[in-house]
Design a protein around this motif. Structure first.
Motif, PDB file in Angstrom:
ATOM      1  N   PRO A 118     -97.913 125.253 -38.401  1.00  0.00           N
ATOM      2  CA  PRO A 118     -98.814 124.128 -38.634  1.00  0.00           C
ATOM      3  C   PRO A 118     -99.836 124.006 -37.509  1.00  0.00           C
ATOM      4  CG  PRO A 118     -96.673 123.341 -37.891  1.00  0.00           C
ATOM      5  CD  PRO A 118     -96.541 124.826 -38.085  1.00  0.00           C
ATOM      6  N   ILE A 170     -96.008 126.305 -33.181  1.00  0.00           N
ATOM      7  CA  ILE A 170     -96.888 125.211 -33.601  1.00  0.00           C
ATOM      8  C   ILE A 170     -98.214 125.418 -32.868  1.00  0.00           C
ATOM      9  CG2 ILE A 170     -97.262 122.705 -33.683  1.00  0.00           C
ATOM     10  CD1 ILE A 170     -94.258 122.325 -33.397  1.00  0.00           C
ATOM     11  N   ASP A 193    -103.679 120.460 -39.991  1.00  0.00           N
ATOM     12  CA  ASP A 193    -102.691 120.204 -41.040  1.00  0.00           C
ATOM     13  C   ASP A 193    -102.042 118.859 -40.827  1.00  0.00           C
ATOM     14  OD1 ASP A 193    -102.930 122.803 -42.219  1.00  0.00           O
ATOM     15  OD2 ASP A 193    -101.806 123.584 -40.500  1.00  0.00           O
ATOM     16  N   LEU A 194    -101.999 118.420 -39.550  1.00  0.00           N
ATOM     17  CA  LEU A 194    -101.207 117.255 -39.209  1.00  0.00           C
ATOM     18  C   LEU A 194    -101.748 116.647 -37.916  1.00  0.00           C
ATOM     19  CD1 LEU A 194     -97.416 117.635 -39.512  1.00  0.00           C
ATOM     20  CD2 LEU A 194     -98.323 116.449 -37.537  1.00  0.00           C
ATOM     21  N   ALA A 282     -94.225 119.178 -41.739  1.00  0.00           N
ATOM     22  CA  ALA A 282     -94.891 120.388 -42.237  1.00  0.00           C
ATOM     23  C   ALA A 282     -94.064 121.034 -43.344  1.00  0.00           C
ATOM     24  CB  ALA A 282     -95.110 121.377 -41.099  1.00  0.00           C
ATOM     25  N   LEU A 286     -96.114 120.355 -46.925  1.00  0.00           N
ATOM     26  CA  LEU A 286     -97.456 120.878 -46.659  1.00  0.00           C
ATOM     27  C   LEU A 286     -97.668 122.301 -47.167  1.00  0.00           C
ATOM     28  CD1 LEU A 286     -98.223 119.335 -43.169  1.00  0.00           C
ATOM     29  CD2 LEU A 286     -98.901 118.558 -45.419  1.00  0.00           C
ATOM     30  N   LEU A 288     -97.389 125.470 -45.968  1.00  0.00           N
ATOM     31  CA  LEU A 288     -98.334 126.182 -45.111  1.00  0.00           C
ATOM     32  C   LEU A 288     -98.082 127.688 -45.140  1.00  0.00           C
ATOM     33  CD1 LEU A 288     -98.153 123.692 -42.120  1.00  0.00           C
ATOM     34  CD2 LEU A 288     -99.782 123.736 -43.998  1.00  0.00           C
ATOM     35  N   SER A 354    -103.103 131.072 -38.139  1.00  0.00           N
ATOM     36  CA  SER A 354    -102.804 129.928 -37.267  1.00  0.00           C
ATOM     37  C   SER A 354    -102.845 130.280 -35.789  1.00  0.00           C
ATOM     38  CB  SER A 354    -101.437 129.286 -37.571  1.00  0.00           C
ATOM     39  OG  SER A 354    -101.482 128.639 -38.808  1.00  0.00           O
TER      40      SER A 354
END
Ligand SMILES: Nc1nc2c(ncn2[C@@H]2O[C@H](COP(=O)(O)OP(=O)(O)OP(=O)(O)O)[C@@H](O)[C@H]2O)c(=O)[nH]1
Length: 622
Positions: A118, A170, A193-194, A282, A286, A288, A354
């Protein structure tokens, strides 16, 4: 192409409600082209200039027009105008190069996709501990063996943490607060994302806390609340939970669905729980994933010009894998990836989804939020960048005219379109902001009109206010406050209407008038062109004719003129009675071109004098 026949007194190039799509920055000449394509008959741009003029708007055939002006013209001619959004425009531009990012994503099958970490943004009020928290997260969770290594700020980094017995990464975006977050959103890039909302337990909810959560909610980004500084004797974490309930963030322990974690960035407590909370959110909803096995696409997080290394840009890979030697284009910057560094300053050969990396090799500095893509050939990256630059230039020209202003709103209202007026209120003290908000919401108008206050706060008008106004097409009301430098630049660039008031009554009055459709636009005179007289001819028909070269702007046939001699205005309010290039009458002459100008009966002109022309444009109030 043929000339259009006239049927029943009407020229058949008129439309019947057909939709015409126009790009930002397009001109009357482009519009004429579109009508020609649609009808098959010739349309003279000059005819459209005249029609527009008769509608009270002045524009030259090649000048970029804004949406409102196209709409006025379209309505008169029987066409619906649909402005191509900047995102669609860029999408079409890329499609022209055979790149369709959405199709590409849709074509990926489940097997291609792998879980990606995430991407998290930390937001909160000044001094509530964002920096300290990010440091704490980083110190306790750097990859084993690299602890204590020299870290450098590249705007984003990854940490690793053991979550339910699996090592997980992360990604944290570490740019100054939510400014970057909104700047990126304004450019249509969704990287986060968050969001972690940091609230100091001894201070509680403050204006920027609210601002940050407004931004996250507007972007539909889930929030985890970090209640910081719980080590302080006067910390009151329960109060923070209580206060946030009012903003729709209800803690799980209060029956809601938002995770609150008590932390002390100073003592390093609660950090693991916070990371667990992030991964729980997440994983919960989500989804992801990304395909690492293709050429990379992503977003520039921040970029700068480095003396030794040239343009260095931190990019976040969103799908695919970025490798040394790849040709990339990010916004209007292009080049080849010469080197990649991670947050520890170590060289990286490839970067999967990411993963943030600092890239060297671009020819210029992209903006935060610019999307980057890898192209198969160097040439394509360059061509895309150049095309984008041209599009931006044109759009800027059109935008210089304006975005929504209170006057536009009033006009739309008068035309009977149902409208919502979005407002952002900033004031010097919270009492004033509240009073203003309350009074504004009390204004009684008929059902077709709505007033929405999308954000309010105390303090100077900031760039993030302007960004929010840009996204939601809002007007900013400043009560005893002014924009800071960045906000001023952004509002000028984006054409956001900012209204200043120092008396609550006049703010209410003006907005009420606008809501009721009574605000009359004011006009002001602006300089449209300057020409230098290089020769004076005598004409029996026109009197003295000035042989000029246009030094700046455009001289148009309809403009008002003044004569300036050695910096002093010697005659004003003159009409341009003739404007010629060689023997031809023309409607406009642009910079660096020569022309002959006749000022009617006015004859006092000399070589070296300047003729300055002006036009009336609607004046922003304030
Ligand atoms: N007691 C205590 N102090 C903290 C804690 N976290 C941060 N602080 C202190 O609060 C102050 C502000 O912390 P920063 O991390 O600079 O706050 P920030 O939100 O990044 O501030 P800006 O970058 O200015 O927006 C510093 O003096 C920190 O030492 C904490 O958990 N406990």
């Amino acid at each position: 192409m043929r000339d259009a026949p006239v049927v029943g007194g009407v020229n058949v190039t008129r439309g019947n409600g057909e939709t015409i799509r126009m790009r930002r920055g397009a001109s009357i000449a482009d519009f004429a082209d579109k009508i020609e394509t649609l009808t098959g008959y010739t349309v003279q741009p000059g005819t459209l200039v005249t029609i527009l003029f008769n509608l009270g708007e002045m524009a030259t055939a090649t000048e970029s027009l804004d949406e409102a002006t196209f709409e006025v013209l379209g309505e008169e001619l029987g066409y619906k105008i649909q402005m191509v959004s900047p995102e669609d425009e860029d999408k079409e531009l890329l499609e022209g190069f055979g790149l369709d990012l959405e199709k590409e994503l849709a074509a990926e099958s489940e097997e291609d996709l792998e879980i990606r970490p995430p991407v998290v943004t930390v937001m909160g009020h000044v001094d509530h501990g964002k920096t300290r928290l990010l440091d704490a997260i980083r110190q306790t969770n750097v990859i084993a063996g690299e602890a204590g290594g020299i870290t450098q700020h590249i705007g984003a980094y990854q940490v690793w943490t053991e979550h339910e017995e699996i090592e997980r990464a992360i990604t944290f975006i570490d740019t100054p607060g939510h400014e970057a977050f909104t700047a990126m959103r304004a450019r249509g890039a969704q990287v986060t994302d968050l969001a972690i909302l940091v609230v100091a337990a001894d201070d509680g909810i403050m204006p920027q806390t609210v601002e940050a959560l407004n931004h996250a909610q507007a972007a539909n980004v889930p929030i985890v609340v970090a209640v910081n500084k719980v080590d302080k004797p006067d910390a009151n974490p329960a109060k923070v939970r209580q206060q946030l309930t009012e903003y729709g963030l209800v803690a799980e322990e209060y029956g809601g669905d938002v995770m609150f974690v008590d932390v002390s960035a100073r003592q390093g407590t609660g950090i693991q729980e916070l990371l667990d909370a992030v991964l729980l959110v997440a994983d919960a909803g989500l989804d992801l994933t990304a395909n690492p096995n293709k050429s990379a696409r992503g977003v520039a997080i921040e970029a700068k010009l480095d003396k030794g290394r040239g343009s260095v840009a931190t990019v976040l890979i969103q799908s695919g894998t970025l490798r040394i030697g790849d040709s990339i284009v990010a916004g209007t910057a292009f080049g080849r990836v010469r080197a990649m560094l991670d947050e520890n300053g170590d060289a990286v050969e490839e970067a999967p989804p990411s993963r943030p990396v600092q890239v060297q090799g671009l020819n210029s500095v992209p903006r935060a939020g610019d999307v980057f893509i890898v192209t198969e050939e160097d040439r394509m990256a360059r061509q895309i960048a150049e095309k984008r630059e041209a599009v931006q230039r044109n759009a800027l020209l059109a935008k210089a005219r304006k975005r929504i202003s209170l006057e536009d709103f009033t006009r739309a209202l008068e035309e009977g379109k149902v409208e919502t007026l979005n407002l952002i209120i900033k004031g010097d003290v919270s009492g004033a902001v509240e009073a203003l908000e309350e009074s504004l919401l009390k204004i009684e108008v008929d059902d077709s009109v709505q007033l929405r206050i999308i954000h309010r706060g105390v303090g100077a008008i900031t760039e993030s206010d302007v960004n929010l106004a840009t996204i939601d097409n809002a007007i900013i009301v400043g009560f005893n406050v002014r924009p800071d430098t960045k906000a001023r630049e952004a509002s000028a660039r984006e054409g956001v209407d900012i209204r200043f008031y120092s008396v609550i009554y006049s703010a209410i009055d003006e907005i009420e008038n606008s809501l009721k459709g009574m605000l009359k636009p004011e006009f002001e005179e602006v300089q449209s062109g300057v020409a230098e007289i290089r020769e004076v001819f005598r004409s029996s028909k026109f009197g003295n004719i000035a042989g000029v070269i246009v030094r700046s702007g455009t001289i148009t046939r309809n403009a008002k003129a003044r004569v300036i001699r050695e910096g002093v205005v010697i005659a004003d309010g003159l009409a341009i009675e003739s404007l010629r290039r060689f023997k031809d009458d023309v409607t406009e002459v642009r910079t660096d071109y020569e022309a002959g100008i006749g000022l009617g009966k006015y004859n006092d002109i000399q070589v070296g004098d300047e003729i300055e022309t002006t036009e009336m444009v609607e004046k922003p109030r304030g």
